[in-house]
Design a protein around this motif. Structure first.
Motif, PDB file in Angstrom:
ATOM      1  N   VAL A 178     -16.469 -34.618  -3.047  1.00 11.96           N
ATOM      2  CA  VAL A 178     -16.845 -33.614  -2.057  1.00 11.96           C
ATOM      3  C   VAL A 178     -17.203 -34.345  -0.771  1.00 11.96           C
ATOM      4  O   VAL A 178     -18.028 -35.265  -0.781  1.00 11.96           O
ATOM      5  CB  VAL A 178     -18.043 -32.771  -2.537  1.00 11.96           C
ATOM      6  N   GLU A 179     -16.571 -33.944   0.319  1.00 11.60           N
ATOM      7  CA  GLU A 179     -16.877 -34.511   1.623  1.00 11.60           C
ATOM      8  C   GLU A 179     -17.463 -33.426   2.517  1.00 11.60           C
ATOM      9  O   GLU A 179     -17.552 -32.258   2.122  1.00 11.60           O
ATOM     10  CB  GLU A 179     -15.613 -35.117   2.243  1.00 11.60           C
ATOM     11  N   ALA A 180     -17.859 -33.801   3.711  1.00  9.18           N
ATOM     12  CA  ALA A 180     -18.544 -32.857   4.593  1.00  9.18           C
ATOM     13  C   ALA A 180     -17.680 -31.650   4.940  1.00  9.18           C
ATOM     14  O   ALA A 180     -18.188 -30.527   5.051  1.00  9.18           O
ATOM     15  CB  ALA A 180     -18.984 -33.569   5.864  1.00  9.18           C
ATOM     16  N   THR A 181     -16.384 -31.853   5.100  1.00 14.70           N
ATOM     17  CA  THR A 181     -15.520 -30.757   5.556  1.00 14.70           C
ATOM     18  C   THR A 181     -14.334 -30.494   4.634  1.00 14.70           C
ATOM     19  O   THR A 181     -13.439 -29.734   4.987  1.00 14.70           O
ATOM     20  CB  THR A 181     -14.980 -31.050   6.966  1.00 14.70           C
TER      21      THR A 181
ATOM     22  N   ASP B  68     -24.382 -33.195 -10.772  1.00 18.67           N
ATOM     23  CA  ASP B  68     -23.178 -33.525  -9.996  1.00 18.67           C
ATOM     24  C   ASP B  68     -21.993 -33.910 -10.864  1.00 18.67           C
ATOM     25  O   ASP B  68     -20.875 -34.064 -10.361  1.00 18.67           O
ATOM     26  CB  ASP B  68     -23.475 -34.628  -8.981  1.00 18.67           C
ATOM     27  N   CYS B  69     -22.231 -34.061 -12.171  1.00 15.48           N
ATOM     28  CA  CYS B  69     -21.156 -34.388 -13.123  1.00 15.48           C
ATOM     29  C   CYS B  69     -20.417 -35.672 -12.746  1.00 15.48           C
ATOM     30  O   CYS B  69     -19.244 -35.854 -13.096  1.00 15.48           O
ATOM     31  CB  CYS B  69     -20.154 -33.231 -13.227  1.00 15.48           C
ATOM     32  N   GLY B  70     -21.097 -36.569 -12.038  1.00 13.72           N
ATOM     33  CA  GLY B  70     -20.491 -37.834 -11.655  1.00 13.72           C
ATOM     34  C   GLY B  70     -19.500 -37.744 -10.518  1.00 13.72           C
ATOM     35  O   GLY B  70     -18.797 -38.723 -10.226  1.00 13.72           O
ATOM     36  N   VAL B  71     -19.440 -36.601  -9.851  1.00 12.15           N
ATOM     37  CA  VAL B  71     -18.493 -36.412  -8.748  1.00 12.15           C
ATOM     38  C   VAL B  71     -19.114 -36.912  -7.444  1.00 12.15           C
ATOM     39  O   VAL B  71     -20.213 -36.475  -7.067  1.00 12.15           O
ATOM     40  CB  VAL B  71     -18.084 -34.935  -8.605  1.00 12.15           C
TER      41      VAL B  71
ATOM     42  N   PHE C  60     -25.136 -28.088 -15.021  1.00 11.70           N
ATOM     43  CA  PHE C  60     -26.590 -28.120 -14.915  1.00 11.70           C
ATOM     44  C   PHE C  60     -27.127 -29.165 -15.886  1.00 11.70           C
ATOM     45  O   PHE C  60     -26.522 -29.436 -16.920  1.00 11.70           O
ATOM     46  CB  PHE C  60     -27.190 -26.743 -15.217  1.00 11.70           C
ATOM     47  N   ALA C  61     -28.257 -29.746 -15.537  1.00 12.21           N
ATOM     48  CA  ALA C  61     -28.861 -30.790 -16.366  1.00 12.21           C
ATOM     49  C   ALA C  61     -30.371 -30.592 -16.400  1.00 12.21           C
ATOM     50  O   ALA C  61     -30.947 -29.946 -15.523  1.00 12.21           O
ATOM     51  CB  ALA C  61     -28.520 -32.172 -15.806  1.00 12.21           C
TER      52      ALA C  61
END
Length: 398
Positions: free
Chosen positions: A215-218, A112-115, A239-240
């Motif tokens: 990032v949110e649902a919509t 997620d790269c901390g996002v 990727f990790a």
């Protein structure tokens, strides 16, 4: 007592290593166990196609290893204890597997790269179940009749292939590709131009120099304050590797890859090897090999040769450890083949269009066939183990 070889993971690297070891080493002296969480071999390079709606048949690992003598353990690896030489697994029975030689080829997963919000709201194509979930979401958007907006975050190879595949396979959807910098920055000028033309032809909206903060649902929130509406956000920005190796006490890099020598042997634990994305391997050009199918092949070959050489007292063969370039599909009828030089810089010439698409398709077919026939073309003679490793094996890469 037989020498116990345990291979963790049955992706491109793990399946190759296990199959080749089974062909080259005598079953009178060795027993090989492959641990994998899923019963199928996953063609990770085609998961964006699966998500787009195409039929990608899964190859059963039981069929892949049939007749090789390999024991397949369907379980999830939870820990490695290199001091006790055991692997903890979670399956129907639970418990531990002992080993004398361990090969770690657990691959990588989406990061997620901390996002904020990636884990909760984003889709990805780094695993087959995830690709199928995304496929269901895209199906629901198609059934809605009015289409939908799909945001692909990340302009690496996975992001480019995913965005163009979706746009071609599902023309009713609006597809946008979010790039942190210039689109195709690592490609040659001609290949970058070809990529832009392909995005224009397929209707992919490219948003360059854009960073995602949440990032949110919509919707997706960008660093400049922009909010982008999204019915399905696909995360391909990083990727990790699994943290299992780092937790075990093996020497690893900051991102958790196992530090290996030129034979793919752990620099801290000599009976542990790594291949594929799990390995921090230095290529022939002095640079770390990138996470890729090509790297899985070269590191897998080297690990296999090293294990066979050391266990049988023979000289260790040296495999080429290089990264020749990028094979990028742009839907089913277009693509880019971009070769790189020894400094991993794009060469001026590239191959584009249908020819590149056919070559990429051929590469994938050959890779799958090779995995499905792990012992094809290898010497039929199986090597017996030596009482003690021959010193000549250690001199091969000096």
């Amino acid at each position: 007592m037989k020498h116990r070889i345990v291979v963790l993971g049955a992706g491109y690297a793990g399946a190759y290593v296990a199959g080749n070891l089974a062909r080259r080493l005598s079953p009178a002296d060795t027993e090989i166990t492959v641990v994998n969480a899923e019963p199928d071999f996953v063609e990770r390079l085609r998961l964006h196609q699966l998500a787009a709606g195409q039929d990608i048949e899964a190859q059963r690992l039981a069929d892949v290893f049939a007749g090789t003598g390999i024991r397949l353990c369907l379980a999830r690896v939870t820990a490695v204890d290199p001091e006790r030489q055991v692997v903890a697994v979670t399956d129907a029975d639970g418990g531990e597997l002992g080993y004398d030689t361990l090969v770690c080829a657990l691959g990588s997963h989406v990061a997620d790269c901390g996002v904020a919000g990636v884990a909760e709201h984003a889709f990805h194509v780094a695993a087959r179940p995830a690709a199928l979930r995304l496929r269901e979401r895209l199906d629901s958007l198609d059934r809605r009749g009015g289409g939908g907006r799909v945001l692909v975050v990340g302009d690496g190879l996975t992001g480019i292939e995913t965005a163009t595949e979706f746009a071609e396979s599902r023309p009713g959807l609006s597809v946008a590709l979010i790039a942190r910098g210039e689109l195709g920055a690592r490609l040659s000028a001609g290949a970058r131009s070809h990529l832009r033309q392909a995005c224009d032809r397929l209707g992919v909206t490219v948003l360059e120099h854009t960073s995602v903060e949440a990032v949110e649902a919509t919707r997706v929130l960008c660093a400049d304050g922009t909010a982008l509406a999204s019915d399905a956000t696909v995360w391909t920005a990083g990727f990790a590797v699994t943290p299992i190796a780092a937790a075990s006490g093996l020497e690893v890099t900051e991102n958790g890859q196992i530090v290996v020598d030129g034979t793919m042997r752990s620099v801290s634990h000599p009976n542990v090897y790594a291949a594929g994305d799990s390995a921090y391997a230095i290529g022939d050009n002095g640079r770390p090999l990138p996470m890729s199918c090509a790297s899985a092949g070269s590191t897998g070959r080297q690990a296999t040769d090293a294990i066979v050489g050391r266990l049988t007292g023979r000289k260790i063969a040296k495999s080429r450890l290089d990264y020749p370039g990028n094979h990028i599909s742009l839907g089913r009828r277009d693509g880019i083949l971009q070769m790189v030089d020894d400094e991993v810089q794009a060469k001026p010439k590239y191959v584009g269009g249908r020819k590149a698409a056919r070559i990429k398709s051929g590469i994938l077919q050959i890779s799958l066939w090779g995995i499905s026939h792990p012992t094809f073309g290898l010497p039929k003679r199986k090597r017996r183990l030596a009482a003690a490793p021959d010193a000549s094996a250690e001199k091969a890469l000096a």
